[in-house]
Enzyme design. Structure first.
Site, mmCIF file in Angstrom:
data_model
loop_
_atom_site.group_PDB
_atom_site.id
_atom_site.type_symbol
_atom_site.label_atom_id
_atom_site.label_comp_id
_atom_site.label_asym_id
_atom_site.label_seq_id
_atom_site.Cartn_x
_atom_site.Cartn_y
_atom_site.Cartn_z
ATOM 1 N N GLY A 12 -18.241 -20.448 24.475
ATOM 2 C CA GLY A 12 -18.390 -19.048 25.094
ATOM 3 C C GLY A 12 -19.476 -18.244 24.422
ATOM 4 N N LYS A 239 -4.548 -8.681 16.214
ATOM 5 C CA LYS A 239 -5.525 -8.301 14.803
ATOM 6 C C LYS A 239 -4.556 -7.672 13.871
ATOM 7 C CE LYS A 239 -9.550 -7.331 17.482
ATOM 8 N NZ LYS A 239 -10.426 -6.402 18.221
#
EC number: 1.1.1.3
Length: 376
Positions: A12, A239
């Site tokens: 990607g 995260k």
């Protein structure tokens, strides 16, 4: 010349940018006495491998051609007749990846680099670490899966690098690791770790309607194609979980409080994207505006933050002091405040661009080079 064999998973934006960085930095790395030898590249369907993984590599012209092909949404299978690499697909590709890991991991060593956004790489990574392979992650999902998978990945901490999973190229993981290793006690971490949501909240604070800001952010490419992928908070939650586990918290996503900007009845499985953009978003304006006014009356501003302390690991909209690093945040920067024994009154603040393919790929490249002492 120290040679580091690399197998890249994910072509990607970040993966392609990483390949371009590797090619463009050849002369710099030569001065450092390092050669990054890309022996394999794969996407979700296909794998390209050098003809002889011990002596050969995928040449720079091929790597750049891969970047071009994937940018044009073409398959890696298009290189099957090139004669300069081996091509594998589907189950054969997965088996070959593991084979390469076994052969190089036990001999010269191998850096497995995961720049995908897939949870399907977890099983492969769990197998190749047994061969002594190093792992470099931009993909957050391997570190936010089960505790069993997590424990296996971090068991050999010197063989793992994952700075780019939180804050792109910012030294967040490294800073926390240094504090922990020094015996410092980290007791509170709070931060804005989404450039998209940081931008949205700072624009809304300037008096703009929430719906207008989100629509504008989507048109500028700041959000995912469906903004609810950002507004749901799951990216920030992953995260936060990575940071919490780094600090010793043995928890899963299910244990976390995750606040979404939109209610369940506006979710992707219930409301079509067009309807959400046209009628759903404007329905959220009043509630957001009322919270902004309440925060202002308290001398605070609203930010979408992750908060980790002894009792909590959560993500959501919170009031923060105007004069704090979080309160002064504008635009799409990330900022993290770390409170510890050594940084009790004034936190350690890490701030800067926390997103973008270029920045993230640069962080991955730095992580790869940081492993060079583990290679002959």
């Amino acid at each position: 010349m120290k040679k580091i064999p690399i197998l890249l998973m994910g072509c990607g934006g970040v993966g392609r940018q990483l390949l371009q960085h590797i090619v463009s930095c050849r002369s710099l790395h030569a001065k450092l006495g390092v050669r990054l030898r890309v022996v394999g590249v794969c996407d979700s369907k296909s794998l390209l491998v050098a003809p002889d993984i011990f002596t050969e590599e995928l040449g720079d012209p091929l790597l750049l051609a891969v970047c071009q092909a994937k940018s044009s949404a073409n398959s890696l299978q298009s290189f099957s007749d090139s004669g300069i690499c081996q091509t594998f697909t589907s189950a054969d590709a997965t088996r070959k990846i593991v084979d390469v890991g076994g052969l190089l991991g036990r001999s010269t060593g191998l850096a497995f680099v995961d720049c995908s956004a897939s949870s399907n790489t977890v099983g492969t990574l769990s197998r190749v670490v047994d061969f002594g392979c190093c792992v470099v992650l931009a993909n957050k999902k391997p570190l936010t899966s089960s505790m069993e998978d997590y424990d296996k990945l971090v068991a050999k901490s010197r063989h793992l690098r994952h700075e780019s999973t939180v804050g792109a190229g910012l030294p967040i993981i490294a800073s926390l690791t240094r504090l922990i290793s020094s015996g410092d006690t980290v007791y509170r971490v709070i931060g804005s770790l989404s450039g998209t949501l940081g931008y949205v909240m700072s624009e809304v604070e300037n008096g703009k309607l929430f719906s207008e800001v989100v629509t504008a952010a989507k048109s500028l490419g700041y959000t995912e194609p469906d903004p609810r992928d950002d507004l749901g908070g799951m990216d920030v939650a992953r995260k936060a979980l990575i940071l919490a586990r780094l600090l010793g918290r043995r928890i899963n996503l299910d244990n976390m409080k995750i606040e979404s900007f939109y209610p369940p009845y506006m979710g992707p499985d219930v409301m079509a994207l067009e309807e959400f953009l046209k009628t759903g978003l404007p329905m959220l304006d009043k509630g957001i505006q009322e919270r902004i006014e309440t925060a202002s009356s308290n001398g605070n501003v609203l930010r979408y933050v992750c908060l980790i302390d002894d009792a909590r690991c959560e993500v959501g909209i919170q009031e923060v002091p105007k004069n704090s690093a979080l309160g002064r945040l504008r635009g799409s920067d990330n900022v993290l405040e770390i409170y510890s024994r050594c940084y009790k009154e004034q936190p350690l603040v890490i701030q800067g661009a926390g997103a973008g393919n270029d920045t993230t790929a640069a962080g991955v490249l730095a992580d790869i080079l940081d492993l060079q002492d583990l290679f002959p």
